[in-house]
Design a protein around this motif. Structure first.
Motif, PDB file in Angstrom:
ATOM      1  N   ASP A   8       0.756  -1.162  -0.049  1.00  0.00           N
ATOM      2  CA  ASP A   8      -0.008  -0.287   0.031  1.00  0.00           C
ATOM      3  C   ASP A   8       0.829   1.165  -0.163  1.00  0.00           C
ATOM      4  N   CYS A   9       0.249   2.454  -0.034  1.00  0.00           N
ATOM      5  CA  CYS A   9       1.084   3.570  -0.014  1.00  0.00           C
ATOM      6  C   CYS A   9       2.009   3.745   1.229  1.00  0.00           C
ATOM      7  N   ASN A  10       1.848   3.100   2.305  1.00  0.00           N
ATOM      8  CA  ASN A  10       2.876   3.234   3.568  1.00  0.00           C
ATOM      9  C   ASN A  10       3.879   2.016   3.495  1.00  0.00           C
ATOM     10  N   GLY A  11       3.682   1.195   2.401  1.00  0.00           N
ATOM     11  CA  GLY A  11       4.657  -0.005   2.360  1.00  0.00           C
ATOM     12  C   GLY A  11       4.225  -1.223   2.976  1.00  0.00           C
ATOM     13  N   ASN A  12       3.032  -1.319   3.596  1.00  0.00           N
ATOM     14  CA  ASN A  12       2.483  -2.688   4.073  1.00  0.00           C
ATOM     15  C   ASN A  12       2.141  -3.390   3.035  1.00  0.00           C
ATOM     16  N   ILE A  13       2.661  -4.817   3.359  1.00  0.00           N
ATOM     17  CA  ILE A  13       2.198  -5.933   2.337  1.00  0.00           C
ATOM     18  C   ILE A  13       0.708  -6.065   2.511  1.00  0.00           C
ATOM     19  N   LEU A  14       0.144  -6.167   0.983  1.00  0.00           N
ATOM     20  CA  LEU A  14      -1.344  -6.510   1.134  1.00  0.00           C
ATOM     21  C   LEU A  14      -1.443  -7.807   0.486  1.00  0.00           C
ATOM     22  N   LYS A  15      -2.666  -8.386   1.027  1.00  0.00           N
ATOM     23  CA  LYS A  15      -2.908  -9.871   0.440  1.00  0.00           C
ATOM     24  C   LYS A  15      -4.359  -9.976   0.243  1.00  0.00           C
ATOM     25  N   ASP A  16      -4.865 -10.949  -0.321  1.00  0.00           N
ATOM     26  CA  ASP A  16      -6.277 -11.304  -0.632  1.00  0.00           C
ATOM     27  C   ASP A  16      -7.261 -11.109   0.343  1.00  0.00           C
ATOM     28  N   GLY A  17      -8.162 -10.572   0.331  1.00  0.00           N
ATOM     29  CA  GLY A  17      -9.398 -10.486   1.416  1.00  0.00           C
ATOM     30  C   GLY A  17      -8.817  -9.389   2.397  1.00  0.00           C
ATOM     31  N   ASP A  18      -7.813  -8.741   2.444  1.00  0.00           N
ATOM     32  CA  ASP A  18      -7.650  -7.348   3.386  1.00  0.00           C
ATOM     33  C   ASP A  18      -8.736  -6.256   3.137  1.00  0.00           C
ATOM     34  N   SER A  19      -8.804  -5.607   4.228  1.00  0.00           N
ATOM     35  CA  SER A  19      -9.543  -4.303   4.149  1.00  0.00           C
ATOM     36  C   SER A  19      -8.460  -3.034   4.013  1.00  0.00           C
ATOM     37  N   THR A  33     -19.128   8.547 -11.004  1.00  0.00           N
ATOM     38  CA  THR A  33     -19.281   8.724  -9.547  1.00  0.00           C
ATOM     39  C   THR A  33     -17.763   8.965  -8.938  1.00  0.00           C
ATOM     40  N   THR A  34     -17.795   9.456  -7.694  1.00  0.00           N
ATOM     41  CA  THR A  34     -16.543   9.527  -6.952  1.00  0.00           C
ATOM     42  C   THR A  34     -16.517   8.823  -5.864  1.00  0.00           C
ATOM     43  N   ILE A  35     -15.173   8.154  -5.571  1.00  0.00           N
ATOM     44  CA  ILE A  35     -14.875   7.419  -4.315  1.00  0.00           C
ATOM     45  C   ILE A  35     -14.072   8.466  -3.386  1.00  0.00           C
ATOM     46  N   LYS A  36     -15.174   8.578  -2.295  1.00  0.00           N
ATOM     47  CA  LYS A  36     -14.639   9.492  -1.387  1.00  0.00           C
ATOM     48  C   LYS A  36     -13.337   8.956  -0.622  1.00  0.00           C
ATOM     49  N   GLN A  37     -12.656  10.082  -0.113  1.00  0.00           N
ATOM     50  CA  GLN A  37     -11.463   9.823   0.967  1.00  0.00           C
ATOM     51  C   GLN A  37     -12.068   9.105   2.082  1.00  0.00           C
ATOM     52  N   GLY A  38     -11.337   8.337   2.548  1.00  0.00           N
ATOM     53  CA  GLY A  38     -11.627   7.432   3.759  1.00  0.00           C
ATOM     54  C   GLY A  38     -12.829   6.429   3.677  1.00  0.00           C
ATOM     55  N   THR A  39     -13.217   6.148   2.293  1.00  0.00           N
ATOM     56  CA  THR A  39     -13.902   5.028   1.925  1.00  0.00           C
ATOM     57  C   THR A  39     -13.271   3.560   2.449  1.00  0.00           C
ATOM     58  N   THR A  40     -13.892   2.753   3.013  1.00  0.00           N
ATOM     59  CA  THR A  40     -13.283   1.545   3.471  1.00  0.00           C
ATOM     60  C   THR A  40     -14.083   0.293   2.424  1.00  0.00           C
ATOM     61  N   VAL A  41     -12.618  -0.244   1.872  1.00  0.00           N
ATOM     62  CA  VAL A  41     -12.971  -1.200   0.752  1.00  0.00           C
ATOM     63  C   VAL A  41     -12.660  -2.629   1.653  1.00  0.00           C
ATOM     64  N   LYS A  42     -13.507  -3.601   1.611  1.00  0.00           N
ATOM     65  CA  LYS A  42     -13.199  -4.812   2.177  1.00  0.00           C
ATOM     66  C   LYS A  42     -12.941  -5.968   0.814  1.00  0.00           C
ATOM     67  N   LYS A  43     -12.428  -6.967   1.358  1.00  0.00           N
ATOM     68  CA  LYS A  43     -12.241  -8.190   0.686  1.00  0.00           C
ATOM     69  C   LYS A  43     -11.602  -7.610  -0.839  1.00  0.00           C
ATOM     70  N   ILE A  44     -10.294  -7.199  -0.680  1.00  0.00           N
ATOM     71  CA  ILE A  44      -9.731  -6.635  -2.090  1.00  0.00           C
ATOM     72  C   ILE A  44      -9.218  -8.060  -2.666  1.00  0.00           C
ATOM     73  N   ARG A  45      -8.917  -8.074  -3.852  1.00  0.00           N
ATOM     74  CA  ARG A  45      -8.341  -9.189  -4.567  1.00  0.00           C
ATOM     75  C   ARG A  45      -7.058  -8.735  -5.453  1.00  0.00           C
ATOM     76  N   LEU A  46      -6.069  -9.389  -5.283  1.00  0.00           N
ATOM     77  CA  LEU A  46      -4.901  -9.042  -6.045  1.00  0.00           C
ATOM     78  C   LEU A  46      -4.933  -9.154  -7.469  1.00  0.00           C
ATOM     79  N   THR A  47      -4.251  -8.586  -8.370  1.00  0.00           N
ATOM     80  CA  THR A  47      -4.206  -8.790  -9.817  1.00  0.00           C
ATOM     81  C   THR A  47      -2.808  -9.046 -10.166  1.00  0.00           C
ATOM     82  N   ASP A  48      -2.456  -9.143 -11.365  1.00  0.00           N
ATOM     83  CA  ASP A  48      -1.015  -9.810 -11.873  1.00  0.00           C
ATOM     84  C   ASP A  48      -0.225  -8.469 -11.693  1.00  0.00           C
TER      85      ASP A  48
END
Length: 72
Positions: A8-19, A33-48
């Motif tokens: 992520d932007c701070n260098g933390n490692i992301l995995k499938d299913g993270d919020s 539409t616009t995605i507002k700052q602070g919006t929480t996104v759950k269950k991300i999926r990594l891409t190639d």
């Protein structure tokens, strides 16, 4: 075989299913539409691509750049 490392932007490692939360308001191309700052996104999926993750926001499947995300 090398495993894909996505950070992520701070260098933390992301995995499938993270919020994650969005750190900047983002306009959605083609969605009108616009995605507002602070919006929480759950269950991300990594891409190639280590710079992008796939997710669902308000029922829309969207690809977000990891530079605009912070792990929760």
């Amino acid at each position: 075989m090398d495993e894909l490392i996505v950070k992520d932007c701070n260098g933390n490692i992301l995995k499938d299913g993270d919020s994650v939360s969005v750190i900047k308001s983002l306009k959605v191309k083609g969605g009108g539409t616009t995605i507002k700052q602070g919006t929480t996104v759950k269950k991300i999926r990594l891409t190639d691509d280590p710079a992008e993750v796939d997710c669902k926001i308000d029922g829309m499947s969207i690809v977000l750049r990891t530079e605009f995300l912070r792990k929760k």
